[in-house]
Motif scaffolding. Structure first.
Motif, PDB file in Angstrom:
ATOM      1  N   LYS A 138       0.804  -1.224   0.000  1.00  0.00           N
ATOM      2  CA  LYS A 138       0.000   0.000   0.000  1.00  0.00           C
ATOM      3  C   LYS A 138       0.834   1.269   0.000  1.00  0.00           C
ATOM      4  O   LYS A 138       0.396   2.312  -0.509  1.00  0.00           O
ATOM      5  CB  LYS A 138      -0.957   0.008   1.197  1.00  0.00           C
ATOM      6  N   ASP A 139       2.041   1.245   0.533  1.00  0.00           N
ATOM      7  CA  ASP A 139       2.886   2.436   0.574  1.00  0.00           C
ATOM      8  C   ASP A 139       4.074   2.340  -0.378  1.00  0.00           C
ATOM      9  O   ASP A 139       5.050   3.092  -0.247  1.00  0.00           O
ATOM     10  CB  ASP A 139       3.399   2.668   2.005  1.00  0.00           C
ATOM     11  N   SER A 140       3.992   1.436  -1.347  1.00  0.00           N
ATOM     12  CA  SER A 140       5.127   1.267  -2.258  1.00  0.00           C
ATOM     13  C   SER A 140       5.233   2.449  -3.215  1.00  0.00           C
ATOM     14  O   SER A 140       4.227   3.055  -3.609  1.00  0.00           O
ATOM     15  CB  SER A 140       4.984  -0.035  -3.050  1.00  0.00           C
ATOM     16  N   PHE A 141       6.462   2.768  -3.593  1.00  0.00           N
ATOM     17  CA  PHE A 141       6.716   3.829  -4.562  1.00  0.00           C
ATOM     18  C   PHE A 141       6.267   3.347  -5.934  1.00  0.00           C
ATOM     19  O   PHE A 141       6.674   2.290  -6.401  1.00  0.00           O
ATOM     20  CB  PHE A 141       8.208   4.161  -4.578  1.00  0.00           C
ATOM     21  N   ALA A 142       5.403   4.122  -6.590  1.00  0.00           N
ATOM     22  CA  ALA A 142       4.859   3.720  -7.883  1.00  0.00           C
ATOM     23  C   ALA A 142       4.641   4.956  -8.758  1.00  0.00           C
ATOM     24  O   ALA A 142       4.511   6.077  -8.263  1.00  0.00           O
ATOM     25  CB  ALA A 142       3.547   2.964  -7.699  1.00  0.00           C
ATOM     26  N   LEU A 143       4.590   4.729 -10.064  1.00  0.00           N
ATOM     27  CA  LEU A 143       4.348   5.792 -11.034  1.00  0.00           C
ATOM     28  C   LEU A 143       3.325   5.301 -12.045  1.00  0.00           C
ATOM     29  O   LEU A 143       3.307   4.120 -12.394  1.00  0.00           O
ATOM     30  CB  LEU A 143       5.635   6.168 -11.764  1.00  0.00           C
ATOM     31  N   LEU A 144       2.497   6.224 -12.527  1.00  0.00           N
ATOM     32  CA  LEU A 144       1.475   5.862 -13.501  1.00  0.00           C
ATOM     33  C   LEU A 144       1.502   6.857 -14.665  1.00  0.00           C
ATOM     34  O   LEU A 144       1.415   8.067 -14.461  1.00  0.00           O
ATOM     35  CB  LEU A 144       0.093   5.857 -12.863  1.00  0.00           C
ATOM     36  N   TYR A 145       1.628   6.308 -15.879  1.00  0.00           N
ATOM     37  CA  TYR A 145       1.614   7.112 -17.098  1.00  0.00           C
ATOM     38  C   TYR A 145       0.540   6.561 -18.038  1.00  0.00           C
ATOM     39  O   TYR A 145       0.118   5.411 -17.923  1.00  0.00           O
ATOM     40  CB  TYR A 145       2.974   7.053 -17.802  1.00  0.00           C
ATOM     41  N   TYR A 146       0.130   7.420 -18.984  1.00  0.00           N
ATOM     42  CA  TYR A 146      -0.813   6.984 -20.015  1.00  0.00           C
ATOM     43  C   TYR A 146      -0.270   7.329 -21.391  1.00  0.00           C
ATOM     44  O   TYR A 146       0.400   8.348 -21.576  1.00  0.00           O
ATOM     45  CB  TYR A 146      -2.179   7.653 -19.827  1.00  0.00           C
ATOM     46  N   LEU A 147      -0.565   6.460 -22.352  1.00  0.00           N
ATOM     47  CA  LEU A 147      -0.219   6.732 -23.742  1.00  0.00           C
ATOM     48  C   LEU A 147      -1.313   7.572 -24.380  1.00  0.00           C
ATOM     49  O   LEU A 147      -2.486   7.195 -24.372  1.00  0.00           O
ATOM     50  CB  LEU A 147      -0.086   5.425 -24.513  1.00  0.00           C
ATOM     51  N   ARG A 148      -0.899   8.708 -24.935  1.00  0.00           N
ATOM     52  CA  ARG A 148      -1.805   9.566 -25.679  1.00  0.00           C
ATOM     53  C   ARG A 148      -1.133   9.925 -26.994  1.00  0.00           C
ATOM     54  O   ARG A 148      -0.097  10.578 -27.006  1.00  0.00           O
ATOM     55  CB  ARG A 148      -2.155  10.837 -24.885  1.00  0.00           C
ATOM     56  N   ASN A 149      -1.732   9.462 -28.105  1.00  0.00           N
ATOM     57  CA  ASN A 149      -1.135   9.667 -29.424  1.00  0.00           C
ATOM     58  C   ASN A 149       0.303   9.160 -29.463  1.00  0.00           C
ATOM     59  O   ASN A 149       1.190   9.780 -30.053  1.00  0.00           O
ATOM     60  CB  ASN A 149      -1.189  11.142 -29.812  1.00  0.00           C
ATOM     61  N   GLY A 150       0.542   8.043 -28.796  1.00  0.00           N
ATOM     62  CA  GLY A 150       1.840   7.408 -28.792  1.00  0.00           C
ATOM     63  C   GLY A 150       2.807   7.939 -27.753  1.00  0.00           C
ATOM     64  O   GLY A 150       3.877   7.355 -27.556  1.00  0.00           O
ATOM     65  N   LYS A 151       2.465   9.050 -27.090  1.00  0.00           N
ATOM     66  CA  LYS A 151       3.362   9.679 -26.134  1.00  0.00           C
ATOM     67  C   LYS A 151       2.967   9.315 -24.700  1.00  0.00           C
ATOM     68  O   LYS A 151       1.780   9.221 -24.375  1.00  0.00           O
ATOM     69  CB  LYS A 151       3.342  11.202 -26.289  1.00  0.00           C
ATOM     70  N   LEU A 152       3.968   9.152 -23.842  1.00  0.00           N
ATOM     71  CA  LEU A 152       3.721   8.857 -22.441  1.00  0.00           C
ATOM     72  C   LEU A 152       3.521  10.160 -21.675  1.00  0.00           C
ATOM     73  O   LEU A 152       4.361  11.065 -21.731  1.00  0.00           O
ATOM     74  CB  LEU A 152       4.898   8.086 -21.836  1.00  0.00           C
ATOM     75  N   ILE A 153       2.419  10.229 -20.937  1.00  0.00           N
ATOM     76  CA  ILE A 153       2.095  11.434 -20.170  1.00  0.00           C
ATOM     77  C   ILE A 153       1.807  11.022 -18.736  1.00  0.00           C
ATOM     78  O   ILE A 153       1.021  10.096 -18.487  1.00  0.00           O
ATOM     79  CB  ILE A 153       0.880  12.174 -20.762  1.00  0.00           C
ATOM     80  N   TYR A 154       2.431  11.705 -17.787  1.00  0.00           N
ATOM     81  CA  TYR A 154       2.191  11.445 -16.367  1.00  0.00           C
ATOM     82  C   TYR A 154       0.714  11.640 -16.063  1.00  0.00           C
ATOM     83  O   TYR A 154       0.081  12.570 -16.572  1.00  0.00           O
ATOM     84  CB  TYR A 154       3.048  12.390 -15.534  1.00  0.00           C
ATOM     85  N   TYR A 155       0.148  10.761 -15.241  1.00  0.00           N
ATOM     86  CA  TYR A 155      -1.308  10.714 -15.078  1.00  0.00           C
ATOM     87  C   TYR A 155      -1.913  12.047 -14.643  1.00  0.00           C
ATOM     88  O   TYR A 155      -3.039  12.377 -15.016  1.00  0.00           O
ATOM     89  CB  TYR A 155      -1.699   9.602 -14.101  1.00  0.00           C
ATOM     90  N   LYS A 156      -1.183  12.857 -13.897  1.00  0.00           N
ATOM     91  CA  LYS A 156      -1.719  14.135 -13.426  1.00  0.00           C
ATOM     92  C   LYS A 156      -1.903  15.144 -14.552  1.00  0.00           C
ATOM     93  O   LYS A 156      -2.640  16.115 -14.402  1.00  0.00           O
ATOM     94  CB  LYS A 156      -0.804  14.727 -12.355  1.00  0.00           C
ATOM     95  N   TYR A 157      -1.208  14.912 -15.684  1.00  0.00           N
ATOM     96  CA  TYR A 157      -1.230  15.892 -16.763  1.00  0.00           C
ATOM     97  C   TYR A 157      -1.984  15.408 -17.994  1.00  0.00           C
ATOM     98  O   TYR A 157      -1.972  16.089 -19.026  1.00  0.00           O
ATOM     99  CB  TYR A 157       0.205  16.254 -17.160  1.00  0.00           C
ATOM    100  N   VAL A 158      -2.647  14.278 -17.887  1.00  0.00           N
ATOM    101  CA  VAL A 158      -3.316  13.686 -19.050  1.00  0.00           C
ATOM    102  C   VAL A 158      -4.354  14.626 -19.648  1.00  0.00           C
ATOM    103  O   VAL A 158      -4.477  14.740 -20.876  1.00  0.00           O
ATOM    104  CB  VAL A 158      -3.964  12.337 -18.666  1.00  0.00           C
ATOM    105  N   ASP A 159      -5.092  15.329 -18.813  1.00  0.00           N
ATOM    106  CA  ASP A 159      -6.175  16.176 -19.302  1.00  0.00           C
ATOM    107  C   ASP A 159      -5.752  17.618 -19.560  1.00  0.00           C
ATOM    108  O   ASP A 159      -6.579  18.452 -19.937  1.00  0.00           O
ATOM    109  CB  ASP A 159      -7.338  16.167 -18.293  1.00  0.00           C
ATOM    110  N   GLU A 160      -4.478  17.913 -19.367  1.00  0.00           N
ATOM    111  CA  GLU A 160      -4.004  19.269 -19.612  1.00  0.00           C
ATOM    112  C   GLU A 160      -3.642  19.465 -21.081  1.00  0.00           C
ATOM    113  O   GLU A 160      -3.255  18.524 -21.770  1.00  0.00           O
ATOM    114  CB  GLU A 160      -2.784  19.583 -18.744  1.00  0.00           C
ATOM    115  N   GLU A 161      -3.739  20.695 -21.525  1.00  0.00           N
ATOM    116  CA  GLU A 161      -3.327  21.018 -22.884  1.00  0.00           C
ATOM    117  C   GLU A 161      -1.816  20.825 -23.012  1.00  0.00           C
ATOM    118  O   GLU A 161      -1.045  21.318 -22.191  1.00  0.00           O
ATOM    119  CB  GLU A 161      -3.687  22.466 -23.204  1.00  0.00           C
ATOM    120  N   GLN A 162      -1.395  20.097 -24.022  1.00  0.00           N
ATOM    121  CA  GLN A 162       0.024  19.823 -24.207  1.00  0.00           C
ATOM    122  C   GLN A 162       0.698  20.977 -24.942  1.00  0.00           C
ATOM    123  O   GLN A 162       0.213  21.446 -25.966  1.00  0.00           O
ATOM    124  CB  GLN A 162       0.216  18.523 -24.969  1.00  0.00           C
ATOM    125  N   VAL A 163       1.811  21.435 -24.383  1.00  0.00           N
ATOM    126  CA  VAL A 163       2.552  22.552 -24.948  1.00  0.00           C
ATOM    127  C   VAL A 163       3.704  21.991 -25.780  1.00  0.00           C
ATOM    128  O   VAL A 163       4.401  21.063 -25.354  1.00  0.00           O
ATOM    129  CB  VAL A 163       3.088  23.462 -23.826  1.00  0.00           C
TER     130      VAL A 163
END
Length: 244
Positions: A138-163
């Protein structure tokens, strides 16, 4: 809102890195891949983003870059990326991370979402120790990313406009002129990487290294400007190796 990758991992360092490196000896790093295809990253076209997360959010955060073979780590980063693209779930193991205990970093997907990249470790972020009981994650260090148009985006920024990298470069050059800061030199080098101008980014970092160090508070603690520059240099060298 503009995504500032390096600011994110500098903040992570302040929060996390000082308890991570349990030993100041050289550590071996190994890559293991499953022999059965279990993930789907065939559409991933994200070398820059992957190298960034591999170096910044894992090996920099865990204060490991001064304690591993950097040439071997570059090979592992590239082999790991290619293995994931081919569909093989993979693990990176840092031997003797704390005493005789190894740090295990698993690269996989959430079962319900093939657009995700889930990175799990056996490191307890609260106890600052290796997790022995696999049921106590439950307290393990982990990271989550999503593929959007082939690019990896950190989960917190998935819905932000990409610059775009060009827009980020222009802003950072302006910031450097208005208010010179050491981290801005580093971000500009990364902007060039993202624009696939790797050699230019490495040269920029080399040419401005002394300026960046001069502007930064002098400290020997993990995460200092020398460590930051080392991390981004290794990113550039790895990205160049992708081209070979």
């Amino acid at each position: 809102m503009k995504k500032k990758l390096f600011l994110m991992f500098v903040c992570l360092t302040v929060l996390l890195s000082y308890g991570f490196s349990g030993s100041k000896k050289k550590m071996d790093v190994e890559l293991y891949t499953e022999n059965v295809k279990a993930v789907d990253f065939s559409e991933m076209d994200s070398e820059f983003e992957f190298v960034t997360l591999f170096y910044q959010n894992i090996f920099f955060t865990f204060d490991l870059l001064n304690y591993v073979d950097r040439d071997a780590l570059r090979d592992i980063c590239i082999d790991l990326y290619n293995s994931l693209k081919e569909g093989y779930r993979s693990q990176v193991v840092v031997n003797n991370f704390i005493g005789n205990d190894s740090l295990i970093i698993t690269f996989s997907q959430m079962p319900s979402d093939k657009s995700s990249l889930l990175i799990m470790t056996n490191y307890d972020n609260v106890k600052k120790s290796i997790i022995v009981d696999p049921d106590d994650m439950k307290d393990s260090f982990a990271l989550l990313y999503y593929l959007r148009n082939g690019k990896l985006i950190y989960y917190k920024y998935v819905d932000e406009e990409q610059v775009s990298a060009q827009e980020k470069l222009e802003q950072n050059l302006k910031d450097l002129k208005d208010d010179p800061q050491s981290i801005t030199y580093v971000k500009i080098a990364e902007n060039y990487y993202e624009m696939n101008e790797i050699e230019k980014g490495l040269k920029y970092l080399k040419d401005n290294k002394k300026k960046a160090i001069k502007l930064s508070p002098k400290t020997s603690k993990p995460g200092n400007i020398n460590d930051v520059i080392l991390c981004v240099e290794e990113e550039g060298k790895t990205l160049l190796q992708f081209k070979q």
